[in-house]
Design an enzyme around this catalytic site. Structure first.
Site, PDB file in Angstrom:
ATOM      1  N   ASP A  68     -15.263 -92.216  -5.875  1.00  0.00           N
ATOM      2  CA  ASP A  68     -16.453 -91.536  -5.365  1.00  0.00           C
ATOM      3  C   ASP A  68     -16.060 -90.094  -5.037  1.00  0.00           C
ATOM      4  O   ASP A  68     -15.411 -89.841  -4.011  1.00  0.00           O
ATOM      5  CB  ASP A  68     -16.978 -92.234  -4.109  1.00  0.00           C
ATOM      6  CG  ASP A  68     -17.604 -93.598  -4.392  1.00  0.00           C
ATOM      7  OD1 ASP A  68     -17.180 -94.259  -5.356  1.00  0.00           O
ATOM      8  OD2 ASP A  68     -18.505 -93.996  -3.632  1.00  0.00           O
ATOM      9  N   LYS A 118     -24.606 -90.467  -6.713  1.00  0.00           N
ATOM     10  CA  LYS A 118     -24.666 -91.020  -5.353  1.00  0.00           C
ATOM     11  C   LYS A 118     -25.297 -89.997  -4.424  1.00  0.00           C
ATOM     12  O   LYS A 118     -25.014 -88.799  -4.522  1.00  0.00           O
ATOM     13  CB  LYS A 118     -23.248 -91.380  -4.907  1.00  0.00           C
ATOM     14  CG  LYS A 118     -23.122 -91.921  -3.488  1.00  0.00           C
ATOM     15  CD  LYS A 118     -21.661 -92.275  -3.200  1.00  0.00           C
ATOM     16  CE  LYS A 118     -21.440 -92.617  -1.735  1.00  0.00           C
ATOM     17  NZ  LYS A 118     -20.025 -92.914  -1.433  1.00  0.00           N
ATOM     18  N   LYS A 144     -26.281 -94.739  -6.595  1.00  0.00           N
ATOM     19  CA  LYS A 144     -25.809 -95.321  -5.332  1.00  0.00           C
ATOM     20  C   LYS A 144     -26.450 -94.561  -4.184  1.00  0.00           C
ATOM     21  O   LYS A 144     -26.385 -93.332  -4.127  1.00  0.00           O
ATOM     22  CB  LYS A 144     -24.284 -95.247  -5.227  1.00  0.00           C
ATOM     23  CG  LYS A 144     -23.735 -95.810  -3.904  1.00  0.00           C
ATOM     24  CD  LYS A 144     -22.216 -95.801  -3.893  1.00  0.00           C
ATOM     25  CE  LYS A 144     -21.665 -96.217  -2.529  1.00  0.00           C
ATOM     26  NZ  LYS A 144     -20.178 -96.225  -2.502  1.00  0.00           N
TER      27      LYS A 144
END
Length: 265
Positions: free
Chosen positions: A102, A165, A201
């Site tokens: 991430d 995300k 996400k």
């Protein structure tokens, strides 16, 4: 029940605190594998998310299972570091056994209009990830407008992101329904244009089962039912899982269980 169990299976169970210890991560991983020790019918979560130095601890617990190990990287959460430092951060996490990375984009560069720099950084991180999946954190709370959210989403996808995300969870506001709608529309349109599906996400501030189900409805109605899978939609959270378990228990028994009936990690 179907929505609650799907939401559980989509959770990236997360601890990203300076006080994290190997013991806390080990306990969290055990919960990820068996969210409700009293009920083996509860599915495991999608992944656990930790800092790079704790990837090895998480890897040892979940090895051989379907639960992935995700690691934040690239000078999380600020992203204020040189590209060399960011790539070293990624390489450290991958070598320790991370299945997913991430990363955070350089919001300063993006807001200054240096889109090429942001693109090239994501490309470089994508290459450093190797076989690991790359989730690109836009930190939408700092992007100011929904137009910027859409632009950053496309930039990340064109640069090779496997997921986009919303947030680090360290900035307010974090995930919101309007931001998620824009990102889901972007992945839908990108798939129609290129044939490649990119996941989404949402992370930060999602604490209740009702919140999670609202996002599932948004996914279904914006991107489509093909995104209703942990392979294409994730919820980054720490406290959400227990509320999902409590609501599931209510469906089964007709009685609400208190939080003391579930482990904290």
């Amino acid at each position: 029940m179907q929505a609650l169990e799907l939401a559980i299976a989509m959770v990236d169970l997360t601890t990203l605190e300076g006080a994290d210890t190997p013991g806390k991560v080990t306990a969290m991983c055990a919960k990820a594998l068996r969210p409700d020790p009293a009920d083996p019918a509860v599915p495991p979560v999608a992944a656990v998310c930790v800092y790079p130095d704790l990837v090895g601890v998480a890897r040892a617990v979940v090895a051989g299972t379907a639960v992935a190990v995700a690691s934040v990287a690239t000078a999380f959460p600020s992203g204020r570091a040189s590209l060399a430092v960011k790539l070293a951060d990624v390489a450290d996490a991958v070598s320790a056994g991370a299945d997913e990375i991430d990363m955070v984009i350089d919001r300063g560069a993006f807001l200054a209009g240096r889109y090429g720099q942001v693109y090239e950084e994501i490309r470089a991180v994508r290459e450093a990830c190797g076989s690991a999946h790359l989730k690109v954190i836009l930190e939408t709370g700092e992007l100011a407008t929904l137009d910027n959210v859409s632009r950053a989403s496309w930039l990340a996808m064109l640069a090779g992101a496997d997921f986009i995300k919303t947030s680090t969870g360290k900035v307010t506001p974090a995930a919101t329904l309007p931001v998620a709608l824009v990102m889901l529309a972007a992945v839908r349109d990108y798939q129609q244009a290129t044939g490649r599906r990119v996941g989404v996400k949402v992370a930060g501030g999602i604490r209740t089962a009702k919140d999670a189900i609202r996002y599932l409805v948004l996914v279904n109605e914006t991107a489509g039912p093909q995104w209703l899978t942990p392979a294409l939609f994730r919820i980054g959270a720490s406290s959400l899982l227990n509320d999902l378990l409590m609501q599931r228990s209510k469906q089964l028994t007709g009685r609400y269980a208190g939080p003391d009936y579930f482990t904290l990690d």
